[in-house]
Structure formats: C-alpha cells, structure tokens
Design a protein around this motif. Sequence first.
Motif, PDB file in Angstrom:
ATOM      1  N   HIS A 119    -120.680  47.819 -12.648  1.00  0.00           N
ATOM      2  CA  HIS A 119    -120.471  47.548 -11.221  1.00  0.00           C
ATOM      3  C   HIS A 119    -121.553  48.310 -10.467  1.00  0.00           C
ATOM      4  CE1 HIS A 119    -117.592  47.380  -7.513  1.00  0.00           C
ATOM      5  NE2 HIS A 119    -118.696  46.692  -7.345  1.00  0.00           N
ATOM      6  N   VAL A 120    -122.481  47.565  -9.876  1.00  0.00           N
ATOM      7  CA  VAL A 120    -123.680  48.148  -9.274  1.00  0.00           C
ATOM      8  C   VAL A 120    -123.552  48.208  -7.753  1.00  0.00           C
ATOM      9  CG1 VAL A 120    -126.170  47.875  -8.958  1.00  0.00           C
ATOM     10  CG2 VAL A 120    -125.131  47.302 -11.164  1.00  0.00           C
ATOM     11  N   LEU A 121    -123.927  49.354  -7.192  1.00  0.00           N
ATOM     12  CA  LEU A 121    -124.088  49.482  -5.748  1.00  0.00           C
ATOM     13  C   LEU A 121    -125.575  49.461  -5.446  1.00  0.00           C
ATOM     14  CD1 LEU A 121    -123.097  50.039  -2.842  1.00  0.00           C
ATOM     15  CD2 LEU A 121    -123.301  52.485  -3.368  1.00  0.00           C
ATOM     16  N   LEU A 122    -125.990  48.505  -4.646  1.00  0.00           N
ATOM     17  CA  LEU A 122    -127.379  48.368  -4.241  1.00  0.00           C
ATOM     18  C   LEU A 122    -127.477  48.792  -2.778  1.00  0.00           C
ATOM     19  CD1 LEU A 122    -129.986  47.322  -5.621  1.00  0.00           C
ATOM     20  CD2 LEU A 122    -129.434  45.051  -4.748  1.00  0.00           C
ATOM     21  N   CYS A 142    -123.832  41.101 -13.864  1.00  0.00           N
ATOM     22  CA  CYS A 142    -122.814  42.073 -13.473  1.00  0.00           C
ATOM     23  C   CYS A 142    -122.447  41.908 -11.996  1.00  0.00           C
ATOM     24  CB  CYS A 142    -123.314  43.489 -13.732  1.00  0.00           C
ATOM     25  SG  CYS A 142    -124.867  43.886 -12.899  1.00  0.00           S
ATOM     26  N   GLN A 143    -121.364  42.556 -11.608  1.00  0.00           N
ATOM     27  CA  GLN A 143    -120.952  42.540 -10.211  1.00  0.00           C
ATOM     28  C   GLN A 143    -121.839  43.497  -9.412  1.00  0.00           C
ATOM     29  OE1 GLN A 143    -116.870  43.597  -9.492  1.00  0.00           O
ATOM     30  NE2 GLN A 143    -117.029  43.318  -7.273  1.00  0.00           N
ATOM     31  N   THR A 180    -120.699  52.160 -11.442  1.00  0.00           N
ATOM     32  CA  THR A 180    -121.305  52.751 -12.641  1.00  0.00           C
ATOM     33  C   THR A 180    -122.797  53.003 -12.451  1.00  0.00           C
ATOM     34  OG1 THR A 180    -121.670  50.543 -13.608  1.00  0.00           O
ATOM     35  CG2 THR A 180    -119.631  51.685 -14.191  1.00  0.00           C
ATOM     36  N   ILE A 181    -123.418  52.234 -11.537  1.00  0.00           N
ATOM     37  CA  ILE A 181    -124.850  52.367 -11.260  1.00  0.00           C
ATOM     38  C   ILE A 181    -125.050  52.290  -9.749  1.00  0.00           C
ATOM     39  CG2 ILE A 181    -127.156  51.369 -11.602  1.00  0.00           C
ATOM     40  CD1 ILE A 181    -126.102  50.104 -14.198  1.00  0.00           C
ATOM     41  N   VAL A 182    -125.820  53.225  -9.206  1.00  0.00           N
ATOM     42  CA  VAL A 182    -126.159  53.223  -7.786  1.00  0.00           C
ATOM     43  C   VAL A 182    -127.680  53.162  -7.663  1.00  0.00           C
ATOM     44  CG1 VAL A 182    -125.993  54.445  -5.575  1.00  0.00           C
ATOM     45  CG2 VAL A 182    -124.103  54.590  -7.228  1.00  0.00           C
ATOM     46  N   ILE A 183    -128.173  52.158  -6.938  1.00  0.00           N
ATOM     47  CA  ILE A 183    -129.622  51.942  -6.819  1.00  0.00           C
ATOM     48  C   ILE A 183    -130.030  52.069  -5.359  1.00  0.00           C
ATOM     49  CG2 ILE A 183    -131.546  50.391  -7.321  1.00  0.00           C
ATOM     50  CD1 ILE A 183    -129.634  48.898  -9.271  1.00  0.00           C
ATOM     51  N   GLY A 207    -121.867  61.344 -14.389  1.00  0.00           N
ATOM     52  CA  GLY A 207    -122.210  60.332 -15.386  1.00  0.00           C
ATOM     53  C   GLY A 207    -122.662  59.008 -14.810  1.00  0.00           C
ATOM     54  N   THR A 208    -122.509  58.834 -13.495  1.00  0.00           N
ATOM     55  CA  THR A 208    -123.006  57.618 -12.849  1.00  0.00           C
ATOM     56  C   THR A 208    -124.535  57.598 -12.918  1.00  0.00           C
ATOM     57  OG1 THR A 208    -121.153  57.678 -11.294  1.00  0.00           O
ATOM     58  CG2 THR A 208    -123.028  56.293 -10.689  1.00  0.00           C
ATOM     59  N   ILE A 209    -125.109  56.439 -13.172  1.00  0.00           N
ATOM     60  CA  ILE A 209    -126.560  56.316 -13.127  1.00  0.00           C
ATOM     61  C   ILE A 209    -126.978  56.166 -11.665  1.00  0.00           C
ATOM     62  CG2 ILE A 209    -128.540  54.854 -13.681  1.00  0.00           C
ATOM     63  CD1 ILE A 209    -127.249  54.219 -16.319  1.00  0.00           C
ATOM     64  N   CYS A 210    -127.830  57.058 -11.205  1.00  0.00           N
ATOM     65  CA  CYS A 210    -128.359  56.995  -9.842  1.00  0.00           C
ATOM     66  C   CYS A 210    -129.868  56.804  -9.912  1.00  0.00           C
ATOM     67  CB  CYS A 210    -128.018  58.259  -9.058  1.00  0.00           C
ATOM     68  SG  CYS A 210    -126.302  58.322  -8.532  1.00  0.00           S
TER      69      CYS A 210
END
Length: 269
Positions: A119-122, A142-143, A180-183, A207-210
């Motif tokens: 689940h990605v935050l852009l 992915c979402q 899970t991922i923040v871009i 543990g989140t990928i930033c």
Amino acid sequence: MKNFAVIGNPISHSLSPEMHNAAILDLGIDAHYTRKRLSIEQFDTEFPLFLEKIEGCNVTVPFKERVIPFLDELDDFARKCGAVNTIVRRNSKWVGYNTDGLGYLLGLTEKRALHKNDHVLLIGAGGASKGIYLALKEKVGCQVTVANRTIQKAAEMIRDFENDRAISLDMAEEELGSFTIVIQTTSIGLPKTIDETPISLHHLKPGTICSDIIYNPAKTLFLKEAEKRQAIIQNGLPMFIHQGALAFRLWTGQKPSTDVMKKAVLASL
C-alpha cells in the motif's frame, strides 16, 4: 558534435551533466551534455529557441507537463501519464518519453521487490509523480494513495484506477501508519526548502520504506525524520541513475554503464 541538456528551474543542483558526460566519455561518443535554466514566465518563448540547438534533452521541475504542447509525438507511456522527462529528435520531429516511472521502480527494487499487496503513499501530484504512479499501477498493480496540497490534481491523476484514493496532506499524516511504502515526489527538500518536509512523520511505522526522489542533498529532512523513526530510507540517486540510463539509450541507441554514471554522480556529491 551532438548537444544534449537538462532543462528546469531551478537547475544548478542537477548533476545530470556530470552523469551523462561520464557515460559519453566512457562510450567514446562525439557529444556534450549541459544544464539550462529556462524562465518560468518566458518558457513559451525560450523553449522553442532552445530546441533548435540540441538533439535531445531531459526535463525536470517544473516543465514536465509544459513541454508537451511543443512536441510532435508522445510515447504511449508519456501520453498516458501526461508528463515528459526525456525529449528526442527523430527524423526532424520531437518525441517525448517518460523514463521516470520505470527508472524509479528499477531503483526501488534495490531495497526490496514490490508486491501487489503493498500500500503506497505517493506525496505530490506533479510530473515525476505521474510517471511513478503509472509505473506502479502497470508494473506492480498495488494500491496507491496520492496526497497533494490540491486534492483535485491528485484526483485527476488516479481517475483511471477506481481502487485508489486522492487525499489531503493532513489526512496522509493521520493515516501514515497504514502504508508500507511512502514516496516523496515534491521539490520540498531542494536547497530553497532544505529545512522543510511535506508532511509530519509522527505516525510512521518502523520498517516502512521511505523514499525521496531528491538526490542532492543526499539526505533531505524528510529522510532524516524517517530514519529517526526506524524507516528504511532511500534517496533519489537510484532513480536518477536508472532514468538517466534509459534516456541515454533513447538518444544514442547505446546502453551506458550505470556503474560509470553512479561513480560520476557520487564523486560530484
């Protein structure tokens, strides 16, 4: 000699010339690459005159959408995402491409493989974000939630994918623990805003990928704050190298060494 360049405003921070000239030298190509600052106010006048002097160019903030009306053709991916970061002269026509999206994914996989259940935050809905968003949807599936200062701009970006959301930056802060991922794709963190971050990271999970697509400075305040909260961080260098290598191949037909390009950038940083 063929002339290539990167255009943007600001542009002095860009290390594209160091990277591409290293690849040009390595392959023995008769070419030169430079940077060019174009006026935001006079862009419509300056850009066509600039095109007469080059064989191809990279496009960075804030021109990735503004160049499109001046081009003769768009690659399918660039057309779908509505942003161009690479321009190539082909048979007296100007063709626009977007290597940001695939370049970003190639870079991120250096940290770990992406999965459909991510689940990605852009953060941001500008030209770079558009390429990354479309690549995430087409290559990973992915979402993705897009947070932007202007929600309407984010909503326009996700209109073809019904399961995604456009939210405010305040909402992104509150929901940060669910990603899970923040871009981070905005220009916040470049020299003029070096002491700023687009959102607060108080709710970030360890543990989140930033990931921040800025590579100069090497560690933005966004990444520093993420690191304090035990996130897995990555700056924009991997994306920068991979998108650059893809662009280089479009201009020259030759595959450059990403190792040579990376060493040149690191030496300059």
